[in-house]
Design an enzyme around this catalytic site. Structure first.
Site, PDB file in Angstrom:
ATOM      1  N   ASP A  67     -42.465 -80.057 -27.668  1.00 49.37           N
ATOM      2  CA  ASP A  67     -42.960 -81.270 -28.338  1.00 49.37           C
ATOM      3  C   ASP A  67     -44.091 -81.851 -27.498  1.00 49.37           C
ATOM      4  O   ASP A  67     -44.372 -81.356 -26.409  1.00 49.37           O
ATOM      5  CB  ASP A  67     -41.811 -82.291 -28.487  1.00 49.37           C
ATOM      6  CG  ASP A  67     -41.235 -82.680 -27.134  1.00 49.37           C
ATOM      7  OD1 ASP A  67     -40.316 -81.986 -26.663  1.00 49.37           O
ATOM      8  OD2 ASP A  67     -41.730 -83.647 -26.534  1.00 49.37           O
ATOM      9  N   MET A 112     -36.346 -82.803 -17.797  1.00 54.52           N
ATOM     10  CA  MET A 112     -35.321 -83.684 -17.233  1.00 54.52           C
ATOM     11  C   MET A 112     -34.496 -83.079 -16.092  1.00 54.52           C
ATOM     12  O   MET A 112     -33.525 -83.703 -15.659  1.00 54.52           O
ATOM     13  CB  MET A 112     -34.400 -84.174 -18.366  1.00 54.52           C
ATOM     14  CG  MET A 112     -35.157 -84.937 -19.442  1.00 54.52           C
ATOM     15  SD  MET A 112     -34.168 -85.454 -20.850  1.00 54.52           S
ATOM     16  CE  MET A 112     -33.151 -86.726 -20.126  1.00 54.52           C
ATOM     17  N   GLU A 113     -34.872 -81.891 -15.607  1.00 50.65           N
ATOM     18  CA  GLU A 113     -34.034 -81.254 -14.566  1.00 50.65           C
ATOM     19  C   GLU A 113     -34.814 -80.550 -13.449  1.00 50.65           C
ATOM     20  O   GLU A 113     -34.310 -80.420 -12.327  1.00 50.65           O
ATOM     21  CB  GLU A 113     -33.092 -80.188 -15.184  1.00 50.65           C
ATOM     22  CG  GLU A 113     -32.115 -80.697 -16.216  1.00 50.65           C
ATOM     23  CD  GLU A 113     -32.717 -80.829 -17.605  1.00 50.65           C
ATOM     24  OE1 GLU A 113     -33.778 -80.201 -17.861  1.00 50.65           O
ATOM     25  OE2 GLU A 113     -32.154 -81.553 -18.435  1.00 50.65           O
ATOM     26  N   ILE A 121     -39.130 -88.421 -23.024  1.00 46.23           N
ATOM     27  CA  ILE A 121     -40.382 -89.177 -23.175  1.00 46.23           C
ATOM     28  C   ILE A 121     -40.893 -89.031 -24.610  1.00 46.23           C
ATOM     29  O   ILE A 121     -41.092 -87.909 -25.099  1.00 46.23           O
ATOM     30  CB  ILE A 121     -41.444 -88.671 -22.165  1.00 46.23           C
ATOM     31  CG1 ILE A 121     -40.896 -88.745 -20.731  1.00 46.23           C
ATOM     32  CG2 ILE A 121     -42.751 -89.462 -22.327  1.00 46.23           C
ATOM     33  CD1 ILE A 121     -40.424 -90.109 -20.273  1.00 46.23           C
ATOM     34  N   GLY A 180     -41.775 -81.328 -22.758  1.00 44.93           N
ATOM     35  CA  GLY A 180     -42.769 -82.018 -23.573  1.00 44.93           C
ATOM     36  C   GLY A 180     -44.151 -81.849 -22.946  1.00 44.93           C
ATOM     37  O   GLY A 180     -44.313 -81.986 -21.735  1.00 44.93           O
ATOM     38  N   GLU A 190     -31.123 -72.769 -24.724  1.00 46.23           N
ATOM     39  CA  GLU A 190     -32.240 -72.238 -23.933  1.00 46.23           C
ATOM     40  C   GLU A 190     -31.877 -70.888 -23.303  1.00 46.23           C
ATOM     41  O   GLU A 190     -32.737 -70.188 -22.786  1.00 46.23           O
ATOM     42  CB  GLU A 190     -32.621 -73.236 -22.837  1.00 46.23           C
ATOM     43  CG  GLU A 190     -33.200 -74.528 -23.399  1.00 46.23           C
ATOM     44  CD  GLU A 190     -33.319 -75.647 -22.362  1.00 46.23           C
ATOM     45  OE1 GLU A 190     -34.258 -76.434 -22.444  1.00 46.23           O
ATOM     46  OE2 GLU A 190     -32.445 -75.740 -21.473  1.00 46.23           O
TER      47      GLU A 190
HETATM   48  N1  ADE Z   1     -37.711 -81.857 -22.784  1.00 47.66           N
HETATM   49  C1  ADE Z   1     -38.351 -81.453 -23.895  1.00 47.66           C
HETATM   50  N2  ADE Z   1     -39.166 -82.422 -24.366  1.00 47.66           N
HETATM   51  C2  ADE Z   1     -39.027 -83.473 -23.537  1.00 47.66           C
HETATM   52  C3  ADE Z   1     -39.579 -84.774 -23.501  1.00 47.66           C
HETATM   53  N3  ADE Z   1     -40.438 -85.178 -24.431  1.00 47.66           N
HETATM   54  N4  ADE Z   1     -39.198 -85.602 -22.504  1.00 47.66           N
HETATM   55  C4  ADE Z   1     -38.302 -85.202 -21.575  1.00 47.66           C
HETATM   56  N5  ADE Z   1     -37.747 -83.984 -21.567  1.00 47.66           N
HETATM   57  C5  ADE Z   1     -38.097 -83.121 -22.532  1.00 47.66           C
END
Ligand code: ADE
Length: 243
Positions: free
Chosen positions: A201, A177-178, A157, A82, A11
């Protein structure tokens, strides 16, 4: 000095290659680079760039260490997320207005989803500077840029059911996640915090090729951030509001 954080090396590639006079060191196995970044109007800005690793604990750990060591004027976190909205596709950008920890759940004792029990911390607001600049970027961008809540938790997720729940319960635009961990640490330390996420995603188990998406995300992150340097100029707020 601006502290820039991301969870993954992938990233940060474009930011790291743009650094002027980079000086790299290591803290507890985590890479940290000091240098400056070129910006618009010939200006540049001093930065410290850190890679936190994945998840809220690691992100909070490095954020607190770098705050203690460098006393930054602001923190910007960037990377992938996501999508929780059907109108947000891979490559689109979310600029956070606030963050929330979606995996802290003490609802059975009567606390709201995402609330940190016995504190005032729940949905933690971000610095309004970056959302205000977003309106200028929106007009220049080919991809979609939205502002909204970012939900963070220690899970990737990948099911439509969880995705729908996060969107409904937290009214969040995307999940990662952060961000909420760094937002929390920044808030407790009184440091303005901004969060930029590029959609990788749809959080539904149909993830695209992650390596390609990381390259795309890194280039988009630098594309947007480079237009914001020098960060925090009062003229940016005024221009964005007047336009
Ligand atoms: N970072 C990128 N895609 C993610 C997802 N689907 N869930 C959690 N963190 C992510």
């Amino acid at each position: 000095m601006t502290l820039i954080l991301a969870a993954l090396d992938g990233e940060l590639t474009t930011i790291r290659s743009a650094l002027i006079k980079p000086e790299e060191r290591d803290w507890r196995g985590l890479p940290v680079v000091c240098g400056s970044l070129p910006g618009t109007r010939g200006a540049s800005t001093e930065v410290v760039v850190g890679r936190t690793g994945v998840g809220k604990v690691q992100a909070a750990l490095l954020a607190q260490h770098l705050i203690d060591r460098h006393d930054p004027e602001r923190i910007i976190m960037a990377g992938v997320a996501g999508s929780l909205r059907n109108d947000l596709d891979v490559g689109d950008a979310v600029i956070a207005t606030a963050t929330v920890q979606h995996d802290i759940d003490v609802t059975s004792l009567g606390f709201a989803p995402g609330a940190v029990p016995y504190t005032n911390y729940h949905v933690v607001a971000c610095d309004p500077l970056m959302p205000s600049i977003a309106s200028r970027l929106v007009r220049q961008a080919r991809e979609r840029i939205v502002t909204g809540i970012v939900a963070s938790g220690d899970q990737f997720i990948d099911t439509p059911e969880v995705r729908a729940r996060l969107a409904r319960v937290y009214d969040a635009a995307c999940v990662e996640m952060e961000g909420a961990a760094v937002g929390f640490v920044a808030h407790v330390n009184g440091v303005p915090f901004s969060l930029l996420r590029i959609i990788s995603d749809h959080a539904n188990g149909k993830a695209a090729n992650f390596k390609e998406v990381l390259e795309l995300a890194a280039s988009r992150v630098w594309h947007y951030l480079s237009q914001m340097i020098p960060f925090g100029e009062e003229s940016d707020r005024v221009t964005a509001q007047e336009e």
